[in-house]
Motif scaffolding. Structure first.
Motif, PDB file in Angstrom:
ATOM      1  N   LYS A 109       4.741  12.378   2.497  1.00 23.89           N
ATOM      2  CA  LYS A 109       5.692  12.478   3.613  1.00 23.89           C
ATOM      3  C   LYS A 109       5.742  13.905   4.156  1.00 23.89           C
ATOM      4  O   LYS A 109       5.697  14.125   5.366  1.00 23.89           O
ATOM      5  CB  LYS A 109       7.097  12.067   3.160  1.00 23.89           C
ATOM      6  N   ALA A 110       5.814  14.845   3.233  1.00 24.55           N
ATOM      7  CA  ALA A 110       5.909  16.249   3.635  1.00 24.55           C
ATOM      8  C   ALA A 110       4.652  16.682   4.391  1.00 24.55           C
ATOM      9  O   ALA A 110       4.741  17.355   5.427  1.00 24.55           O
ATOM     10  CB  ALA A 110       6.110  17.117   2.402  1.00 24.55           C
ATOM     11  N   LYS A 111       3.482  16.291   3.930  1.00 24.98           N
ATOM     12  CA  LYS A 111       2.227  16.686   4.576  1.00 24.98           C
ATOM     13  C   LYS A 111       2.071  16.014   5.945  1.00 24.98           C
ATOM     14  O   LYS A 111       1.562  16.633   6.886  1.00 24.98           O
ATOM     15  CB  LYS A 111       1.030  16.332   3.682  1.00 24.98           C
ATOM     16  N   ILE A 112       2.488  14.761   6.049  1.00 29.23           N
ATOM     17  CA  ILE A 112       2.381  14.034   7.331  1.00 29.23           C
ATOM     18  C   ILE A 112       3.287  14.708   8.374  1.00 29.23           C
ATOM     19  O   ILE A 112       2.878  14.933   9.519  1.00 29.23           O
ATOM     20  CB  ILE A 112       2.761  12.548   7.155  1.00 29.23           C
ATOM     21  N   GLU A 113       4.519  15.009   7.991  1.00 35.49           N
ATOM     22  CA  GLU A 113       5.453  15.651   8.924  1.00 35.49           C
ATOM     23  C   GLU A 113       5.019  17.068   9.278  1.00 35.49           C
ATOM     24  O   GLU A 113       5.195  17.507  10.404  1.00 35.49           O
ATOM     25  CB  GLU A 113       6.865  15.622   8.342  1.00 35.49           C
ATOM     26  N   ALA A 114       4.414  17.770   8.329  1.00 37.78           N
ATOM     27  CA  ALA A 114       3.912  19.126   8.589  1.00 37.78           C
ATOM     28  C   ALA A 114       2.749  19.106   9.573  1.00 37.78           C
ATOM     29  O   ALA A 114       2.596  20.030  10.377  1.00 37.78           O
ATOM     30  CB  ALA A 114       3.483  19.778   7.277  1.00 37.78           C
ATOM     31  N   ALA A 115       1.949  18.046   9.545  1.00 39.10           N
ATOM     32  CA  ALA A 115       0.808  17.916  10.452  1.00 39.10           C
ATOM     33  C   ALA A 115       1.229  17.375  11.813  1.00 39.10           C
ATOM     34  O   ALA A 115       0.397  17.289  12.725  1.00 39.10           O
ATOM     35  CB  ALA A 115      -0.255  17.019   9.841  1.00 39.10           C
ATOM     36  N   GLY A 116       2.494  16.979  11.960  1.00 40.71           N
ATOM     37  CA  GLY A 116       2.998  16.475  13.225  1.00 40.71           C
ATOM     38  C   GLY A 116       2.904  14.965  13.378  1.00 40.71           C
ATOM     39  O   GLY A 116       3.060  14.423  14.467  1.00 40.71           O
ATOM     40  N   VAL A 152       0.860  -1.181   0.000  1.00 38.96           N
ATOM     41  CA  VAL A 152       0.000   0.000   0.000  1.00 38.96           C
ATOM     42  C   VAL A 152       0.897   1.232   0.000  1.00 38.96           C
ATOM     43  O   VAL A 152       1.871   1.300   0.741  1.00 38.96           O
ATOM     44  CB  VAL A 152      -0.923   0.006   1.240  1.00 38.96           C
ATOM     45  N   LYS A 153       0.538   2.212  -0.850  1.00 44.70           N
ATOM     46  CA  LYS A 153       1.306   3.448  -0.913  1.00 44.70           C
ATOM     47  C   LYS A 153       0.381   4.601  -0.553  1.00 44.70           C
ATOM     48  O   LYS A 153      -0.712   4.731  -1.094  1.00 44.70           O
ATOM     49  CB  LYS A 153       1.869   3.652  -2.321  1.00 44.70           C
ATOM     50  N   ILE A 154       0.825   5.408   0.406  1.00 41.47           N
ATOM     51  CA  ILE A 154       0.065   6.587   0.818  1.00 41.47           C
ATOM     52  C   ILE A 154       0.432   7.726  -0.121  1.00 41.47           C
ATOM     53  O   ILE A 154       1.605   8.072  -0.273  1.00 41.47           O
ATOM     54  CB  ILE A 154       0.376   6.964   2.282  1.00 41.47           C
ATOM     55  N   LEU A 155      -0.599   8.313  -0.762  1.00 39.22           N
ATOM     56  CA  LEU A 155      -0.393   9.390  -1.725  1.00 39.22           C
ATOM     57  C   LEU A 155      -0.801  10.728  -1.110  1.00 39.22           C
ATOM     58  O   LEU A 155      -1.590  10.773  -0.172  1.00 39.22           O
ATOM     59  CB  LEU A 155      -1.216   9.114  -2.988  1.00 39.22           C
ATOM     60  N   GLY A 156      -0.282  11.809  -1.653  1.00 35.95           N
ATOM     61  CA  GLY A 156      -0.461  13.126  -1.038  1.00 35.95           C
ATOM     62  C   GLY A 156      -1.711  13.880  -1.455  1.00 35.95           C
ATOM     63  O   GLY A 156      -1.725  15.101  -1.336  1.00 35.95           O
ATOM     64  N   GLY A 157      -2.740  13.220  -1.923  1.00 33.80           N
ATOM     65  CA  GLY A 157      -3.946  13.916  -2.354  1.00 33.80           C
ATOM     66  C   GLY A 157      -4.766  14.427  -1.181  1.00 33.80           C
ATOM     67  O   GLY A 157      -5.039  13.687  -0.239  1.00 33.80           O
ATOM     68  N   GLY A 158      -5.160  15.703  -1.221  1.00 36.98           N
ATOM     69  CA  GLY A 158      -5.989  16.280  -0.161  1.00 36.98           C
ATOM     70  C   GLY A 158      -5.180  16.916   0.943  1.00 36.98           C
ATOM     71  O   GLY A 158      -3.951  16.960   0.910  1.00 36.98           O
ATOM     72  N   GLU A 159      -5.904  17.422   1.944  1.00 41.48           N
ATOM     73  CA  GLU A 159      -5.273  18.086   3.094  1.00 41.48           C
ATOM     74  C   GLU A 159      -5.234  17.143   4.287  1.00 41.48           C
ATOM     75  O   GLU A 159      -6.091  16.286   4.438  1.00 41.48           O
ATOM     76  CB  GLU A 159      -6.068  19.342   3.467  1.00 41.48           C
ATOM     77  N   LEU A 160      -4.231  17.341   5.149  1.00 35.34           N
ATOM     78  CA  LEU A 160      -4.106  16.524   6.352  1.00 35.34           C
ATOM     79  C   LEU A 160      -3.938  17.455   7.553  1.00 35.34           C
ATOM     80  O   LEU A 160      -2.996  18.248   7.613  1.00 35.34           O
ATOM     81  CB  LEU A 160      -2.900  15.579   6.232  1.00 35.34           C
ATOM     82  N   LYS A 161      -4.883  17.357   8.521  1.00 35.34           N
ATOM     83  CA  LYS A 161      -4.814  18.177   9.729  1.00 35.34           C
ATOM     84  C   LYS A 161      -4.605  17.328  10.977  1.00 35.34           C
ATOM     85  O   LYS A 161      -4.151  17.814  12.002  1.00 35.34           O
ATOM     86  CB  LYS A 161      -6.105  18.998   9.866  1.00 35.34           C
TER      87      LYS A 161
END
Length: 146
Positions: free
Chosen positions: A134-141, A110-119
């Motif tokens: 990766k960038a969005k996950i780390e930005a959300a903490g 399974v590959k997690i893709l960066g579509g959408g927003e993550l809060k």
């Protein structure tokens, strides 16, 4: 304890449920289920897919491209989908994705893709990620573990 009454052949060693060609009383005598005459009634009948000398369908249909047998098929899941499905602070792994019904057959992973927003903050275990995810996950903490 072994008795003559409970002996049975090994699994897969017996070929058919009934004996063909053992008289008409058996219900499958005389022609032994092969009908009367013709090529299919004789021994040495043609191989499967043989079309009587006509060019077979497997040779008539054009072949295109190259299919790599070593290709990996990953199931993609967007961050927005995870945001909608999971609570804040959830641990997301292959098992949790299957339990939630997001994926049915993981194929090669399974590959997690960066579509959408993550809060929400998620921790991920044993999954693949795109660079934007990766960038969005780390930005959300959130955290990523192998």
């Amino acid at each position: 304890m072994m008795n003559l009454s409970n002996l049975k052949p090994a699994e897969g060693s017996t070929q058919s449920d009934y004996r063909r060609g053992r008289g008409h009383a058996s219900g499958n005598g005389k022609t032994a289920g092969k009908g009367h005459k013709g090529q299919k009634a004789r021994s040495g009948a043609p191989r499967p897919g043989f079309e009587g000398g006509q060019m077979p369908i497997t040779r008539r249909v054009p072949k295109r491209g190259f299919n790599n047998i070593n290709t990996k098929h990953y199931v993609g899941v967007n961050l927005q989908t995870l945001e909608d499905r999971f609570e804040d602070g959830a641990v997301i792994s292959l098992e949790s994705l299957m339990e939630s019904g997001l994926i049915k057959r993981p194929q090669d992973g399974v590959k997690i893709l960066g579509g959408g927003e993550l809060k929400k903050k998620f921790s991920f275990k044993g999954l693949l990620f795109s660079e934007s995810a990766k960038a969005k996950i780390e930005a959300a903490g959130g955290s990523i573990e192998d």
